[in-house]
Design an enzyme around this catalytic site. Structure first.
Site, short mmCIF file in Angstrom:
data_model
loop_
_atom_site.label_atom_id
_atom_site.label_comp_id
_atom_site.label_asym_id
_atom_site.label_seq_id
_atom_site.Cartn_x
_atom_site.Cartn_y
_atom_site.Cartn_z
N TRP A 93 0.83 -1.21 0.00
CA TRP A 93 0.00 0.00 0.00
C TRP A 93 0.86 1.26 0.00
O TRP A 93 1.83 1.37 0.75
CB TRP A 93 -0.90 0.04 1.22
CG TRP A 93 -1.91 -1.02 1.46
CD1 TRP A 93 -2.55 -1.24 2.66
CD2 TRP A 93 -2.48 -1.98 0.55
NE1 TRP A 93 -3.46 -2.27 2.54
CE2 TRP A 93 -3.43 -2.75 1.25
CE3 TRP A 93 -2.25 -2.28 -0.80
CZ2 TRP A 93 -4.16 -3.77 0.65
CZ3 TRP A 93 -2.97 -3.31 -1.40
CH2 TRP A 93 -3.91 -4.03 -0.68
N ASN A 209 -7.15 -0.71 -4.74
CA ASN A 209 -7.26 -2.11 -4.36
C ASN A 209 -8.72 -2.56 -4.42
O ASN A 209 -9.56 -2.08 -3.65
CB ASN A 209 -6.72 -2.32 -2.93
CG ASN A 209 -6.95 -3.74 -2.45
OD1 ASN A 209 -6.64 -4.70 -3.14
ND2 ASN A 209 -7.54 -3.88 -1.26
N GLU A 210 -9.02 -3.42 -5.38
CA GLU A 210 -10.33 -4.07 -5.53
C GLU A 210 -11.50 -3.09 -5.63
O GLU A 210 -12.42 -3.09 -4.79
CB GLU A 210 -10.55 -5.09 -4.41
CG GLU A 210 -9.50 -6.19 -4.40
CD GLU A 210 -9.78 -7.30 -3.39
OE1 GLU A 210 -10.63 -7.10 -2.49
OE2 GLU A 210 -9.15 -8.37 -3.51
N TYR A 289 -9.99 -16.02 -4.53
CA TYR A 289 -10.17 -16.57 -3.19
C TYR A 289 -11.36 -17.54 -3.20
O TYR A 289 -12.44 -17.20 -2.71
CB TYR A 289 -10.39 -15.46 -2.18
CG TYR A 289 -9.18 -14.59 -1.96
CD1 TYR A 289 -8.13 -15.04 -1.17
CD2 TYR A 289 -9.08 -13.34 -2.54
CE1 TYR A 289 -7.00 -14.26 -0.96
CE2 TYR A 289 -7.96 -12.54 -2.35
CZ TYR A 289 -6.93 -13.00 -1.56
OH TYR A 289 -5.81 -12.23 -1.36
N GLU A 329 -3.43 -11.45 -6.50
CA GLU A 329 -3.71 -11.97 -5.16
C GLU A 329 -4.29 -13.37 -5.29
O GLU A 329 -5.19 -13.59 -6.11
CB GLU A 329 -4.73 -11.12 -4.39
CG GLU A 329 -4.26 -9.78 -3.89
CD GLU A 329 -5.30 -9.13 -2.96
OE1 GLU A 329 -6.09 -9.87 -2.32
OE2 GLU A 329 -5.33 -7.89 -2.90
N TRP A 371 -1.00 -14.06 -1.25
CA TRP A 371 -1.38 -13.24 -0.09
C TRP A 371 -1.25 -14.13 1.14
O TRP A 371 -1.93 -15.13 1.24
CB TRP A 371 -2.82 -12.75 -0.21
CG TRP A 371 -3.21 -11.84 0.91
CD1 TRP A 371 -3.56 -12.20 2.19
CD2 TRP A 371 -3.29 -10.41 0.86
NE1 TRP A 371 -3.84 -11.09 2.93
CE2 TRP A 371 -3.68 -9.97 2.15
CE3 TRP A 371 -3.06 -9.46 -0.13
CZ2 TRP A 371 -3.87 -8.62 2.45
CZ3 TRP A 371 -3.24 -8.13 0.18
CH2 TRP A 371 -3.64 -7.71 1.46
#
EC number: 3.2.1.78
Length: 432
Positions: A93, A209-210, A289, A329, A371
């Protein structure tokens, strides 16, 4: 004999691919782009004329720990251990918004210099260990302020904002974000003396991010924001690549993919195809994920989904986007019911196999980032997905094997390129 024959066949295929890739690299070199900066050329990453694979990890916490000089040893340890296992890229970040802890941006345009110096340290250490860095510029979520904090700042200045989704449309909020982008990109590192926009240690910038915008599932809101912000980034920095930060959910531009590929219920206002076709976006990303998206499904169902998810995005990056694809990720949590290290190893192995097979054939997949990486003494950062090399020998072995295979490919392509005659030169005028 059958194994030997298969081995020879594999080497022959690799040799043919090397010829094709090297031809493309000659074109890349003709366009320029050395100086240690990684470039996107067609569906490949290229570094100083050779293919480059982004084989690495996520460590969102690097700047936050480095803001405290007493904790910088953990940052150095993580980068050193990563390099020792053949990893080449860290994603982290370049944001922490609001007044708490080691926030970077305390209020719009007001920065914590100690935290910024922490980010300076991260880049300096990464360069020391030969690791490139992807820097994300804002979060969709509010753990570190994110778009909610930006919206709240605008409300405090009298803006009548209803939803956090107005982050993408409100002119004042967009002004705050653009200012943050400019501040980070033009920052001069207090350790190296190099401006961030001139630092080849940085692999790429990430817009968010996302990103998600559930108030507009058509994707038009996010598409417009990406278009505006990509142009803004490129107006400041033409050295570095740029990516959106997408998870990879399909949208209105590919309706058949929504039903066939997206996990059920995951249409969140982004569009993998359209968003990555925006001018200025250099490569595509995907996150994965299955243990979250298919919670309640057994391990085989999750692995099957992972394979289909990656296959679809690899194919679309190659044939539709014609841009590189980074699996930015992926992971599996030890907190999942019935977890075993073998399950995590199988998931990592599936991802790495897809990366290697695509790369071996000269395809669009340029790497993957698991991740997340931690080092000992970071118990408060454990989220279930962490990898600590000394604690996870089997997973560490899977990671190291992938590093070795990609390093072999890199060397094979580099040797072949060195063996090629200089493009555009005759036999007698190329020197000794």
């Amino acid at each position: 004999m059958r194994l030997l024959g298969a081995h020879r066949a594999a080497l022959l295929v690799l040799a043919c691919v090397v010829v094709v890739v090297i031809h493309g690299l000659g074109e890349a070199e003709a366009l320029g782009g050395g100086g240690g900066f990684v470039r996107a050329q067609g569906t490949r990453f290229v570094l100083d004329g050779n293919p480059y694979y982004a084989n690495g990890f996520n460590a969102y916490w690097l700047m936050l720990l480095a803001a405290d000089p007493s904790q910088r040893g953990k940052v150095s340890a993580a980068l050193g251990e990563a390099a020792g296992h053949g990893l080449t890229v860290a994603r982290t970040w370049a944001f922490s918004d609001g007044g708490g802890g080691n926030a970077l941006q305390l209020s719009p345009g007001n920065y914590n210099e100690n935290t910024f110096k922490g980010l300076d340290f991260v880049l300096s250490e990464a360069r020391k260990y030969g690791i490139k860095v992807i820097l994300s510029l804002v979060d969709n979520y509010d753990s570190f302020g994110g778009r909610k904090q930006y919206v709240n700042w605008a409300r405090a200045q009298g803006q009548g904002i209803g939803s956090d989704d107005e982050f993408f449309t409100n002119p004042v909020v967009k002004g705050f974000y653009k200012n943050h982008v400019k501040t980070v990109l033009t920052r001069k590192n207090t350790i190296t003396g190099v401006a961030y926009r001139d630092d080849p240690t940085i692999l790429a910038w990430e817009l968010m991010n996302e990103p998600r915008c559930q108030s507009d599932l058509s994707g038009r809101t996010v598409q417009s924001w990406i278009t505006e912000m990509a142009a803004h980034v490129k107006s400041i920095d033409r050295n570095h690549m740029l990516e959106v930060g997408l998870e990879g959910f399909y949208g209105a531009s590919s309706p058949s993919r929504i039903a066939a590929v997206n996990p059920s219920g995951y249409q969140l206002g982004t569009d993998f195809i359209a968003n990555n076709q925006v001018p200025g976006i250099d490569f595509a990303t995907v996150h994965s994920y299955p243990d979250q998206w298919l919670s309640g499904k057994d391990d085989q169902a999750q692995l099957g989904f992972m394979g289909r998810w990656l296959d679809a995005h690899i194919a679309d990056a190659q044939a539709v986007l014609r841009k590189p694809l980074l699996i930015a990720e992926f992971g599996k949590s030890w907190k999942d019911p019935g977890y075993s290290s073998g399950q995590r190893d199988a998931l990592y192995g599936t991802v790495y196999a897809k990366i290697y097979e695509s790369a071996r054939r000269g395809g669009a997949t340029v790497g993957g980032l698991f991740w997340q990486l931690l080092v000992p003494g970071m118990d408060s950062y454990r989220d279930g997905y962490e990898v600590v090399f000394g604690e996870t020998p089997s997973t560490t072995g899977v990671i190291t094997t992938n590093s070795r295979r990609l390093r072999f490919l890199s060397k094979a392509f580099a040797r072949a390129r060195q063996a090629q005659p200089a493009r555009g030169k005759g036999r007698h005028n190329g020197g000794k």
